[in-house]
Design an enzyme around this catalytic site. Structure first.
Site, PDB file in Angstrom:
ATOM      1  N   GLN A 197      -2.467   1.947   3.921  1.00  0.00           N
ATOM      2  CA  GLN A 197      -1.646   1.421   5.011  1.00  0.00           C
ATOM      3  C   GLN A 197      -0.940   0.230   4.809  1.00  0.00           C
ATOM      4  O   GLN A 197      -1.591  -0.833   4.433  1.00  0.00           O
ATOM      5  CB  GLN A 197      -2.441   1.308   6.412  1.00  0.00           C
ATOM      6  CG  GLN A 197      -1.752   0.689   7.568  1.00  0.00           C
ATOM      7  CD  GLN A 197      -0.760   1.929   8.033  1.00  0.00           C
ATOM      8  OE1 GLN A 197      -0.990   3.023   7.941  1.00  0.00           O
ATOM      9  NE2 GLN A 197       0.469   1.598   8.312  1.00  0.00           N
ATOM     10  N   ASP A 248       1.546   9.428   1.156  1.00  0.00           N
ATOM     11  CA  ASP A 248       2.712   8.920   1.826  1.00  0.00           C
ATOM     12  C   ASP A 248       4.016   9.343   1.071  1.00  0.00           C
ATOM     13  O   ASP A 248       5.255   9.084   1.775  1.00  0.00           O
ATOM     14  CB  ASP A 248       2.576   7.316   2.023  1.00  0.00           C
ATOM     15  CG  ASP A 248       2.088   7.087   3.223  1.00  0.00           C
ATOM     16  OD1 ASP A 248       2.233   7.740   4.302  1.00  0.00           O
ATOM     17  OD2 ASP A 248       1.455   5.938   3.451  1.00  0.00           O
ATOM     18  N   LYS A 260      -3.932   8.493  12.931  1.00  0.00           N
ATOM     19  CA  LYS A 260      -3.789   9.393  11.837  1.00  0.00           C
ATOM     20  C   LYS A 260      -5.323  10.026  11.432  1.00  0.00           C
ATOM     21  O   LYS A 260      -5.487  11.171  11.449  1.00  0.00           O
ATOM     22  CB  LYS A 260      -3.304   8.509  10.555  1.00  0.00           C
ATOM     23  CG  LYS A 260      -1.875   8.167  10.570  1.00  0.00           C
ATOM     24  CD  LYS A 260      -1.702   7.264   9.417  1.00  0.00           C
ATOM     25  CE  LYS A 260      -0.191   7.003   9.624  1.00  0.00           C
ATOM     26  NZ  LYS A 260       0.111   5.636   8.609  1.00  0.00           N
TER      27      LYS A 260
END
Ligand code: NAP
Length: 292
Positions: free
Chosen positions: A103, A126, A59
């Site tokens: 994460q 997200d 990412k």
């Protein structure tokens, strides 16, 4: 001579479609740069889970390639929930940070939902924050969870008709199955599908999967979808990423299902690259939203 025609599915190339999306994001970043704005993503990684490290590294690399600045917060596994919430608060207040990615999974001593809820909805990269999930359900999403959003783009950009299609999703997680259903049932382009979501309590799974015009497998079990569970000519999207002795494999038995399906995503090179591309796209959406 025999009249039997065997079908081999078209491969939906997630790498190529993700490259298209990343090029669009790079152009959007260049436009923002003209206004003196650099989109910024802060990533928060707790512990040493090797898969999480691989994801977060890719990412960060992808951010650099399109012109998104990123800040890496790599914390030890024993980091307390309070320390994590303090960091999230600091990032929420930092004007240079337009997107925050925590994460998951987080270590067991941390309540994952409490941390995800602490991220400002306007910086949620997200699309996991309840506010953004609520907007998705009410038909006015700003950012959607990256994996389902990426699958929708795969379908749209490879010319798969979703309107009126019977879509069967196997898996009801908050990050893939449920938001996937919410996206495809919307009254919108790339949606308007009739959606069924299956899980471990579903009776006669194969009866459902065999009805699907579009079958989406988000199960987390290697080769769980066999050819006899797939309708001839169906489009099959494999979200699974299962590490086995044979390497990384999907939830779909690719070699046999590709003989039945009309189109299929490979693992790797299907859904995975789209997830990262849509994360970048979400950061740009959040940056623009902050300027509006
Ligand atoms: P998850 O949270 O473990 O959810 C799995 C879902 O599959 C659950 O809803 C479970 O049902 C259902 N399920 C499991 N076994 C089943 C069976 N035999 N029959 C019917 N349903 C079954 O997993 P996830 O986070 O959604 O991820 C799914 C897979 O996608 C994993 O392999 C993951 O690594 C991969 N993934 C890939 C990407 C990407 O970017 N490519 C992104 C996210 C996830 P219950 O709810 O009843 O337990």
């Amino acid at each position: 001579m025999t009249d039997e025609v065997t079908m081999t599915a078209r491969i939906i190339d997630g790498k190529a479609i993700a490259a298209e999306v990343r090029a669009e994001v790079a152009r959007a970043c260049a436009e923002l740069a003209k206004q003196g704005v650099t989109p910024g993503l802060a990533t928060v990684l707790v512990g040493d889970d090797p898969a999480s490290h691989v994801y977060v590294r890719s990412k960060r690399k992808a951010c650099a390639e399109v012109g998104i600045k990123s800040w890496d917060h790599d914390l030890p596994a024993e980091t307390s929930q309070d320390a994590l919430l303090e960091l999230v608060d600091k990032l929420n207040a930092d004007d240079a940070v337009h997107g925050i990615l925590v994460q998951i999974p987080l270590p067991d001593h941390v309540e994952e939902q409490t941390v995800l809820d602490a991220v400002a909805p306007t910086k949620d990269a997200d699309g996991f924050h309840p506010y953004n999930l609520g907007r998705l359900l009410s038909g006015s999403p700003i950012v959607a969870p990256a994996t389902p959003a990426g699958i929708q783009q795969l379908l749209l950009r490879s010319g798969v008709e979703t309107s009126g299609a019977e879509v069967v999703i196997v898996g009801r997680s908050n990050i893939v199955g449920k938001p996937m259903g919410a996206l495809l049932v919307q009254k919108a382009e790339g949606a308007n599908s009739t959606v069924t979501i299956c899980h471990t309590r579903t009776r006669n799974l194969a009866e459902h999967t065999r009805r699907a015009d579009i079958l989406i497998a988000a199960i987390g079990r290697a080769h769980a979808i066999a050819a006899d569970m797939v309708k001839e000519g169906a489009v099959v999207i494999d979200v699974g990423m299962n590490r086995t002795e044979q390497g990384l494999v999907g939830d779909v038995d690719f070699d046999t299902v590709k003989e039945v399906a009309s189109a299929i995503t490979p693992v790797p090179g299907g859904v995975g690259p789209m997830t990262i591309a849509m994360l970048l796209s979400n950061v740009v959406s959040q940056t623009k939203r902050g300027l509006a």
